[in-house]
Design an enzyme around this catalytic site. Structure first.
Site, mmCIF file in Angstrom:
data_model
loop_
_atom_site.group_PDB
_atom_site.id
_atom_site.type_symbol
_atom_site.label_atom_id
_atom_site.label_comp_id
_atom_site.label_asym_id
_atom_site.label_seq_id
_atom_site.Cartn_x
_atom_site.Cartn_y
_atom_site.Cartn_z
ATOM 1 N N TRP A 21 8.792 -1.737 1.020
ATOM 2 C CA TRP A 21 9.062 -0.333 1.318
ATOM 3 C C TRP A 21 9.012 -0.123 2.838
ATOM 4 C CZ3 TRP A 21 5.132 4.223 0.640
ATOM 5 C CH2 TRP A 21 5.795 5.447 0.824
ATOM 6 N N TYR A 50 14.561 2.014 -1.474
ATOM 7 C CA TYR A 50 14.162 1.403 -0.198
ATOM 8 C C TYR A 50 15.382 1.059 0.669
ATOM 9 C CZ TYR A 50 9.708 0.582 -2.710
ATOM 10 O OH TYR A 50 8.559 0.703 -3.456
ATOM 11 N N LEU A 189 -3.305 -2.188 0.594
ATOM 12 C CA LEU A 189 -4.086 -2.098 1.834
ATOM 13 C C LEU A 189 -4.291 -0.628 2.212
ATOM 14 C CD1 LEU A 189 -2.185 -4.906 3.815
ATOM 15 C CD2 LEU A 189 -4.131 -5.141 2.252
ATOM 16 N N LYS A 229 2.849 -4.908 1.623
ATOM 17 C CA LYS A 229 4.055 -4.940 2.467
ATOM 18 C C LYS A 229 3.660 -5.496 3.827
ATOM 19 C CE LYS A 229 6.660 -2.580 5.758
ATOM 20 N NZ LYS A 229 6.282 -1.903 7.022
ATOM 21 N N ASN A 239 -1.959 -12.263 4.640
ATOM 22 C CA ASN A 239 -2.072 -11.852 3.234
ATOM 23 C C ASN A 239 -1.977 -13.067 2.306
ATOM 24 O OD1 ASN A 239 -2.264 -9.288 4.245
ATOM 25 N ND2 ASN A 239 -0.120 -8.768 3.876
HETATM 26 N N1 LIG Z 1 6.149 2.101 -7.029
HETATM 27 C C1 LIG Z 1 5.964 2.926 -6.028
HETATM 28 O O1 LIG Z 1 6.138 4.150 -6.151
HETATM 29 C C2 LIG Z 1 5.521 2.373 -4.720
HETATM 30 C C3 LIG Z 1 4.954 3.237 -3.746
HETATM 31 C C4 LIG Z 1 4.501 2.665 -2.561
HETATM 32 C C5 LIG Z 1 4.626 1.303 -2.349
HETATM 33 N N2 LIG Z 1 5.215 0.500 -3.297
HETATM 34 C C6 LIG Z 1 5.364 -0.968 -3.107
HETATM 35 O O2 LIG Z 1 4.119 -1.503 -2.670
HETATM 36 C C7 LIG Z 1 4.311 -2.156 -1.418
HETATM 37 C C8 LIG Z 1 3.049 -2.109 -0.578
HETATM 38 O O3 LIG Z 1 2.628 -0.781 -0.329
HETATM 39 P P1 LIG Z 1 2.785 -0.041 1.075
HETATM 40 O O4 LIG Z 1 3.951 -0.579 1.806
HETATM 41 O O5 LIG Z 1 2.759 1.419 0.763
HETATM 42 O O6 LIG Z 1 1.424 -0.320 1.849
HETATM 43 P P2 LIG Z 1 0.398 -1.527 2.096
HETATM 44 O O7 LIG Z 1 0.947 -2.804 1.603
HETATM 45 O O8 LIG Z 1 -0.904 -1.058 1.594
HETATM 46 O O9 LIG Z 1 0.291 -1.530 3.689
HETATM 47 C C9 LIG Z 1 1.366 -1.861 4.530
HETATM 48 C C10 LIG Z 1 0.922 -1.700 5.979
HETATM 49 O O10 LIG Z 1 -0.101 -2.638 6.268
HETATM 50 C C11 LIG Z 1 0.305 -3.471 7.359
HETATM 51 N N3 LIG Z 1 -0.200 -4.822 7.068
HETATM 52 C C12 LIG Z 1 0.230 -5.669 6.111
HETATM 53 N N4 LIG Z 1 -0.500 -6.792 6.091
HETATM 54 C C13 LIG Z 1 -1.416 -6.654 7.078
HETATM 55 C C14 LIG Z 1 -2.452 -7.492 7.552
HETATM 56 N N5 LIG Z 1 -2.707 -8.674 6.999
HETATM 57 N N6 LIG Z 1 -3.205 -7.049 8.593
HETATM 58 C C15 LIG Z 1 -2.978 -5.832 9.141
HETATM 59 N N7 LIG Z 1 -2.008 -4.997 8.734
HETATM 60 C C16 LIG Z 1 -1.230 -5.404 7.698
HETATM 61 C C17 LIG Z 1 1.800 -3.410 7.381
HETATM 62 O O11 LIG Z 1 2.254 -3.661 8.697
HETATM 63 P P3 LIG Z 1 3.621 -4.463 9.062
HETATM 64 O O12 LIG Z 1 4.717 -3.872 8.254
HETATM 65 O O13 LIG Z 1 3.738 -4.209 10.518
HETATM 66 O O14 LIG Z 1 3.400 -5.896 8.754
HETATM 67 C C18 LIG Z 1 2.051 -1.968 6.949
HETATM 68 O O15 LIG Z 1 1.867 -1.087 8.033
HETATM 69 C C19 LIG Z 1 5.505 -1.404 -0.819
HETATM 70 O O16 LIG Z 1 6.062 -2.064 0.270
HETATM 71 C C20 LIG Z 1 6.388 -1.317 -2.037
HETATM 72 O O17 LIG Z 1 7.009 -2.566 -2.289
HETATM 73 C C21 LIG Z 1 5.633 1.026 -4.485
#
Ligand SMILES: NC(=O)c1ccc[n+]([C@@H]2O[C@H](COP(=O)([O-])OP(=O)(O)OC[C@H]3O[C@@H](n4cnc5c(N)ncnc54)[C@H](OP(=O)(O)O)[C@@H]3O)[C@@H](O)[C@H]2O)c1
Length: 275
Positions: A21, A50, A189, A229, A239
């Site tokens: 996302w 997305y 996260l 993500k 990760n």
């Molecule tokens: N079904 C739904 O309605 C729904 C809703 C939300 C999300 N999703 C899915 O779930 C996935 C993950 O959720 P999310 O994107 O909301 O948030 P997340 O995975 O909780 O957090 C992503 C954030 O954390 C950073 N990050 C990632 N790994 C890191 C690490 N090891 N150390 C420090 N920072 C780190 C990323 O930065 P960088 O990008 O700079 O690496 C980004 O800013 C989405 O991408 C999507 O595929 C689904």
């Protein structure tokens, strides 16, 4: 060094995947998908909304991993959930992804054009013709899941919902255990919020790990699949290396005791139960 075989699975779904996302820069998204696959990830999560399915498909195509070794999931957006549009828009997603099937197709939200009988009948048709291996739902409350289970002629494989240490979803987890529906944690996260938490920080320091790794290991301890993500290779690798972190019982208890209801994703069409 972890290998794809080190990743636990739920059914055949690898319990660590790459979320995409807001990874909307085409070249960046293609590169992160390719890097993740070459590092060992075998589960990629995208969605129609997305607007990166084409980049995800190119990432898969350019990686030196066979399509059949990858668990690919996408989601049907809320405006595409009437029967005919489910089928047409899935065909468009498959074309963008450069594949003739997905391993998992989700109803993205129980909202918009979602009608259990009509929407799920279309998902079933796609399943029967081999375009979709498994049917999933996302952002479903227990009553939505029960209704879908009653309606669908194939099992509801997963419910993808927000889960992380600040939104632990105890009720949904109990329901999932009782019904055998796998949980996939989105925003594992907490969209970056776990990185500055003191409890996670202390546990991370004790293990020489990062806070992100602690949050991912905690989900794994609870049998929950996570799809963080990450865009940069550094985050993708950090990760991935969470797989070698084992939390002890005390660590898990300390995180379990965090009592917050801090939801990161709450659009206006979210289920009423969210308030
Ligand atoms: N079904 C739904 O309605 C729904 C809703 C939300 C999300 N999703 C899915 O779930 C996935 C993950 O959720 P999310 O994107 O909301 O948030 P997340 O995975 O909780 O957090 C992503 C954030 O954390 C950073 N990050 C990632 N790994 C890191 C690490 N090891 N150390 C420090 N920072 C780190 C990323 O930065 P960088 O990008 O700079 O690496 C980004 O800013 C989405 O991408 C999507 O595929 C689904």
């Amino acid at each position: 060094m972890q290998t794809p075989e080190d990743v636990p699975t739920a059914g055949e779904m690898p319990m660590l995947g790459l979320g995409t996302w807001e990874n909307t820069d085409h070249a960046q998204c293609r590169q992160s998908v390719r890097q993740a696959l070459e590092m060992g990830y075998r589960h990629i999560d995208t969605a129609q909304i997305y607007r990166n399915e084409r980049a995800v498909g190119e990432g898969i195509e350019t990686a030196s991993v066979s399509r059949e070794d990858i668990f690919l999931a996408t989601k049907i957006w809320i405006t595409n959930l009437d029967g005919d549009t489910v089928v047409e828009s899935t065909e468009e997603s498959l074309a963008r992804l450069g594949t003739d099937y997905v391993d998992l197709l989700y109803v993205h939200w129980p909202a918009g054009e979602y009608d259990p009988a009509e929407t799920l009948a279309a998902f079933e048709r796609l399943h029967d013709r081999g375009a979709v291996d498994r049917v999933g739902v996302s952002n479903f409350e227990p009553d939505h899941v029960d209704r879908a289970t009653e309606t669908l002629g194939v099992p509801v494989f997963t419910n993808q919902v927000e889960i992380h240490p600040f939104l632990q979803q105890r009720q949904l987890r109990t329901h999932a255990e009782e019904t055998g529906v796998e949980l996939v944690a989105y925003s594992p996260l907490a969209r970056g919020a776990v990185l500055s938490d003191q409890t996670l920080g202390a546990i991370a320091e004790k293990h020489g790990a990062s806070e992100a790794q602690v949050a991912l290991a905690w989900l794994r301890e609870h049998g929950i699949t996570a799809i963080p993500k990450a865009t940069s290779e550094t985050h993708i690798r950090d990760n991935w290396e969470s797989l070698s972190l084992s939390l002890d019982e005390r660590d898990v208890e300390r995180i379990d005791a965090i009592d917050r209801q801090s939801r990161q994703v709450h659009p206006e069409f979210a289920p009423e139960a969210w308030g």
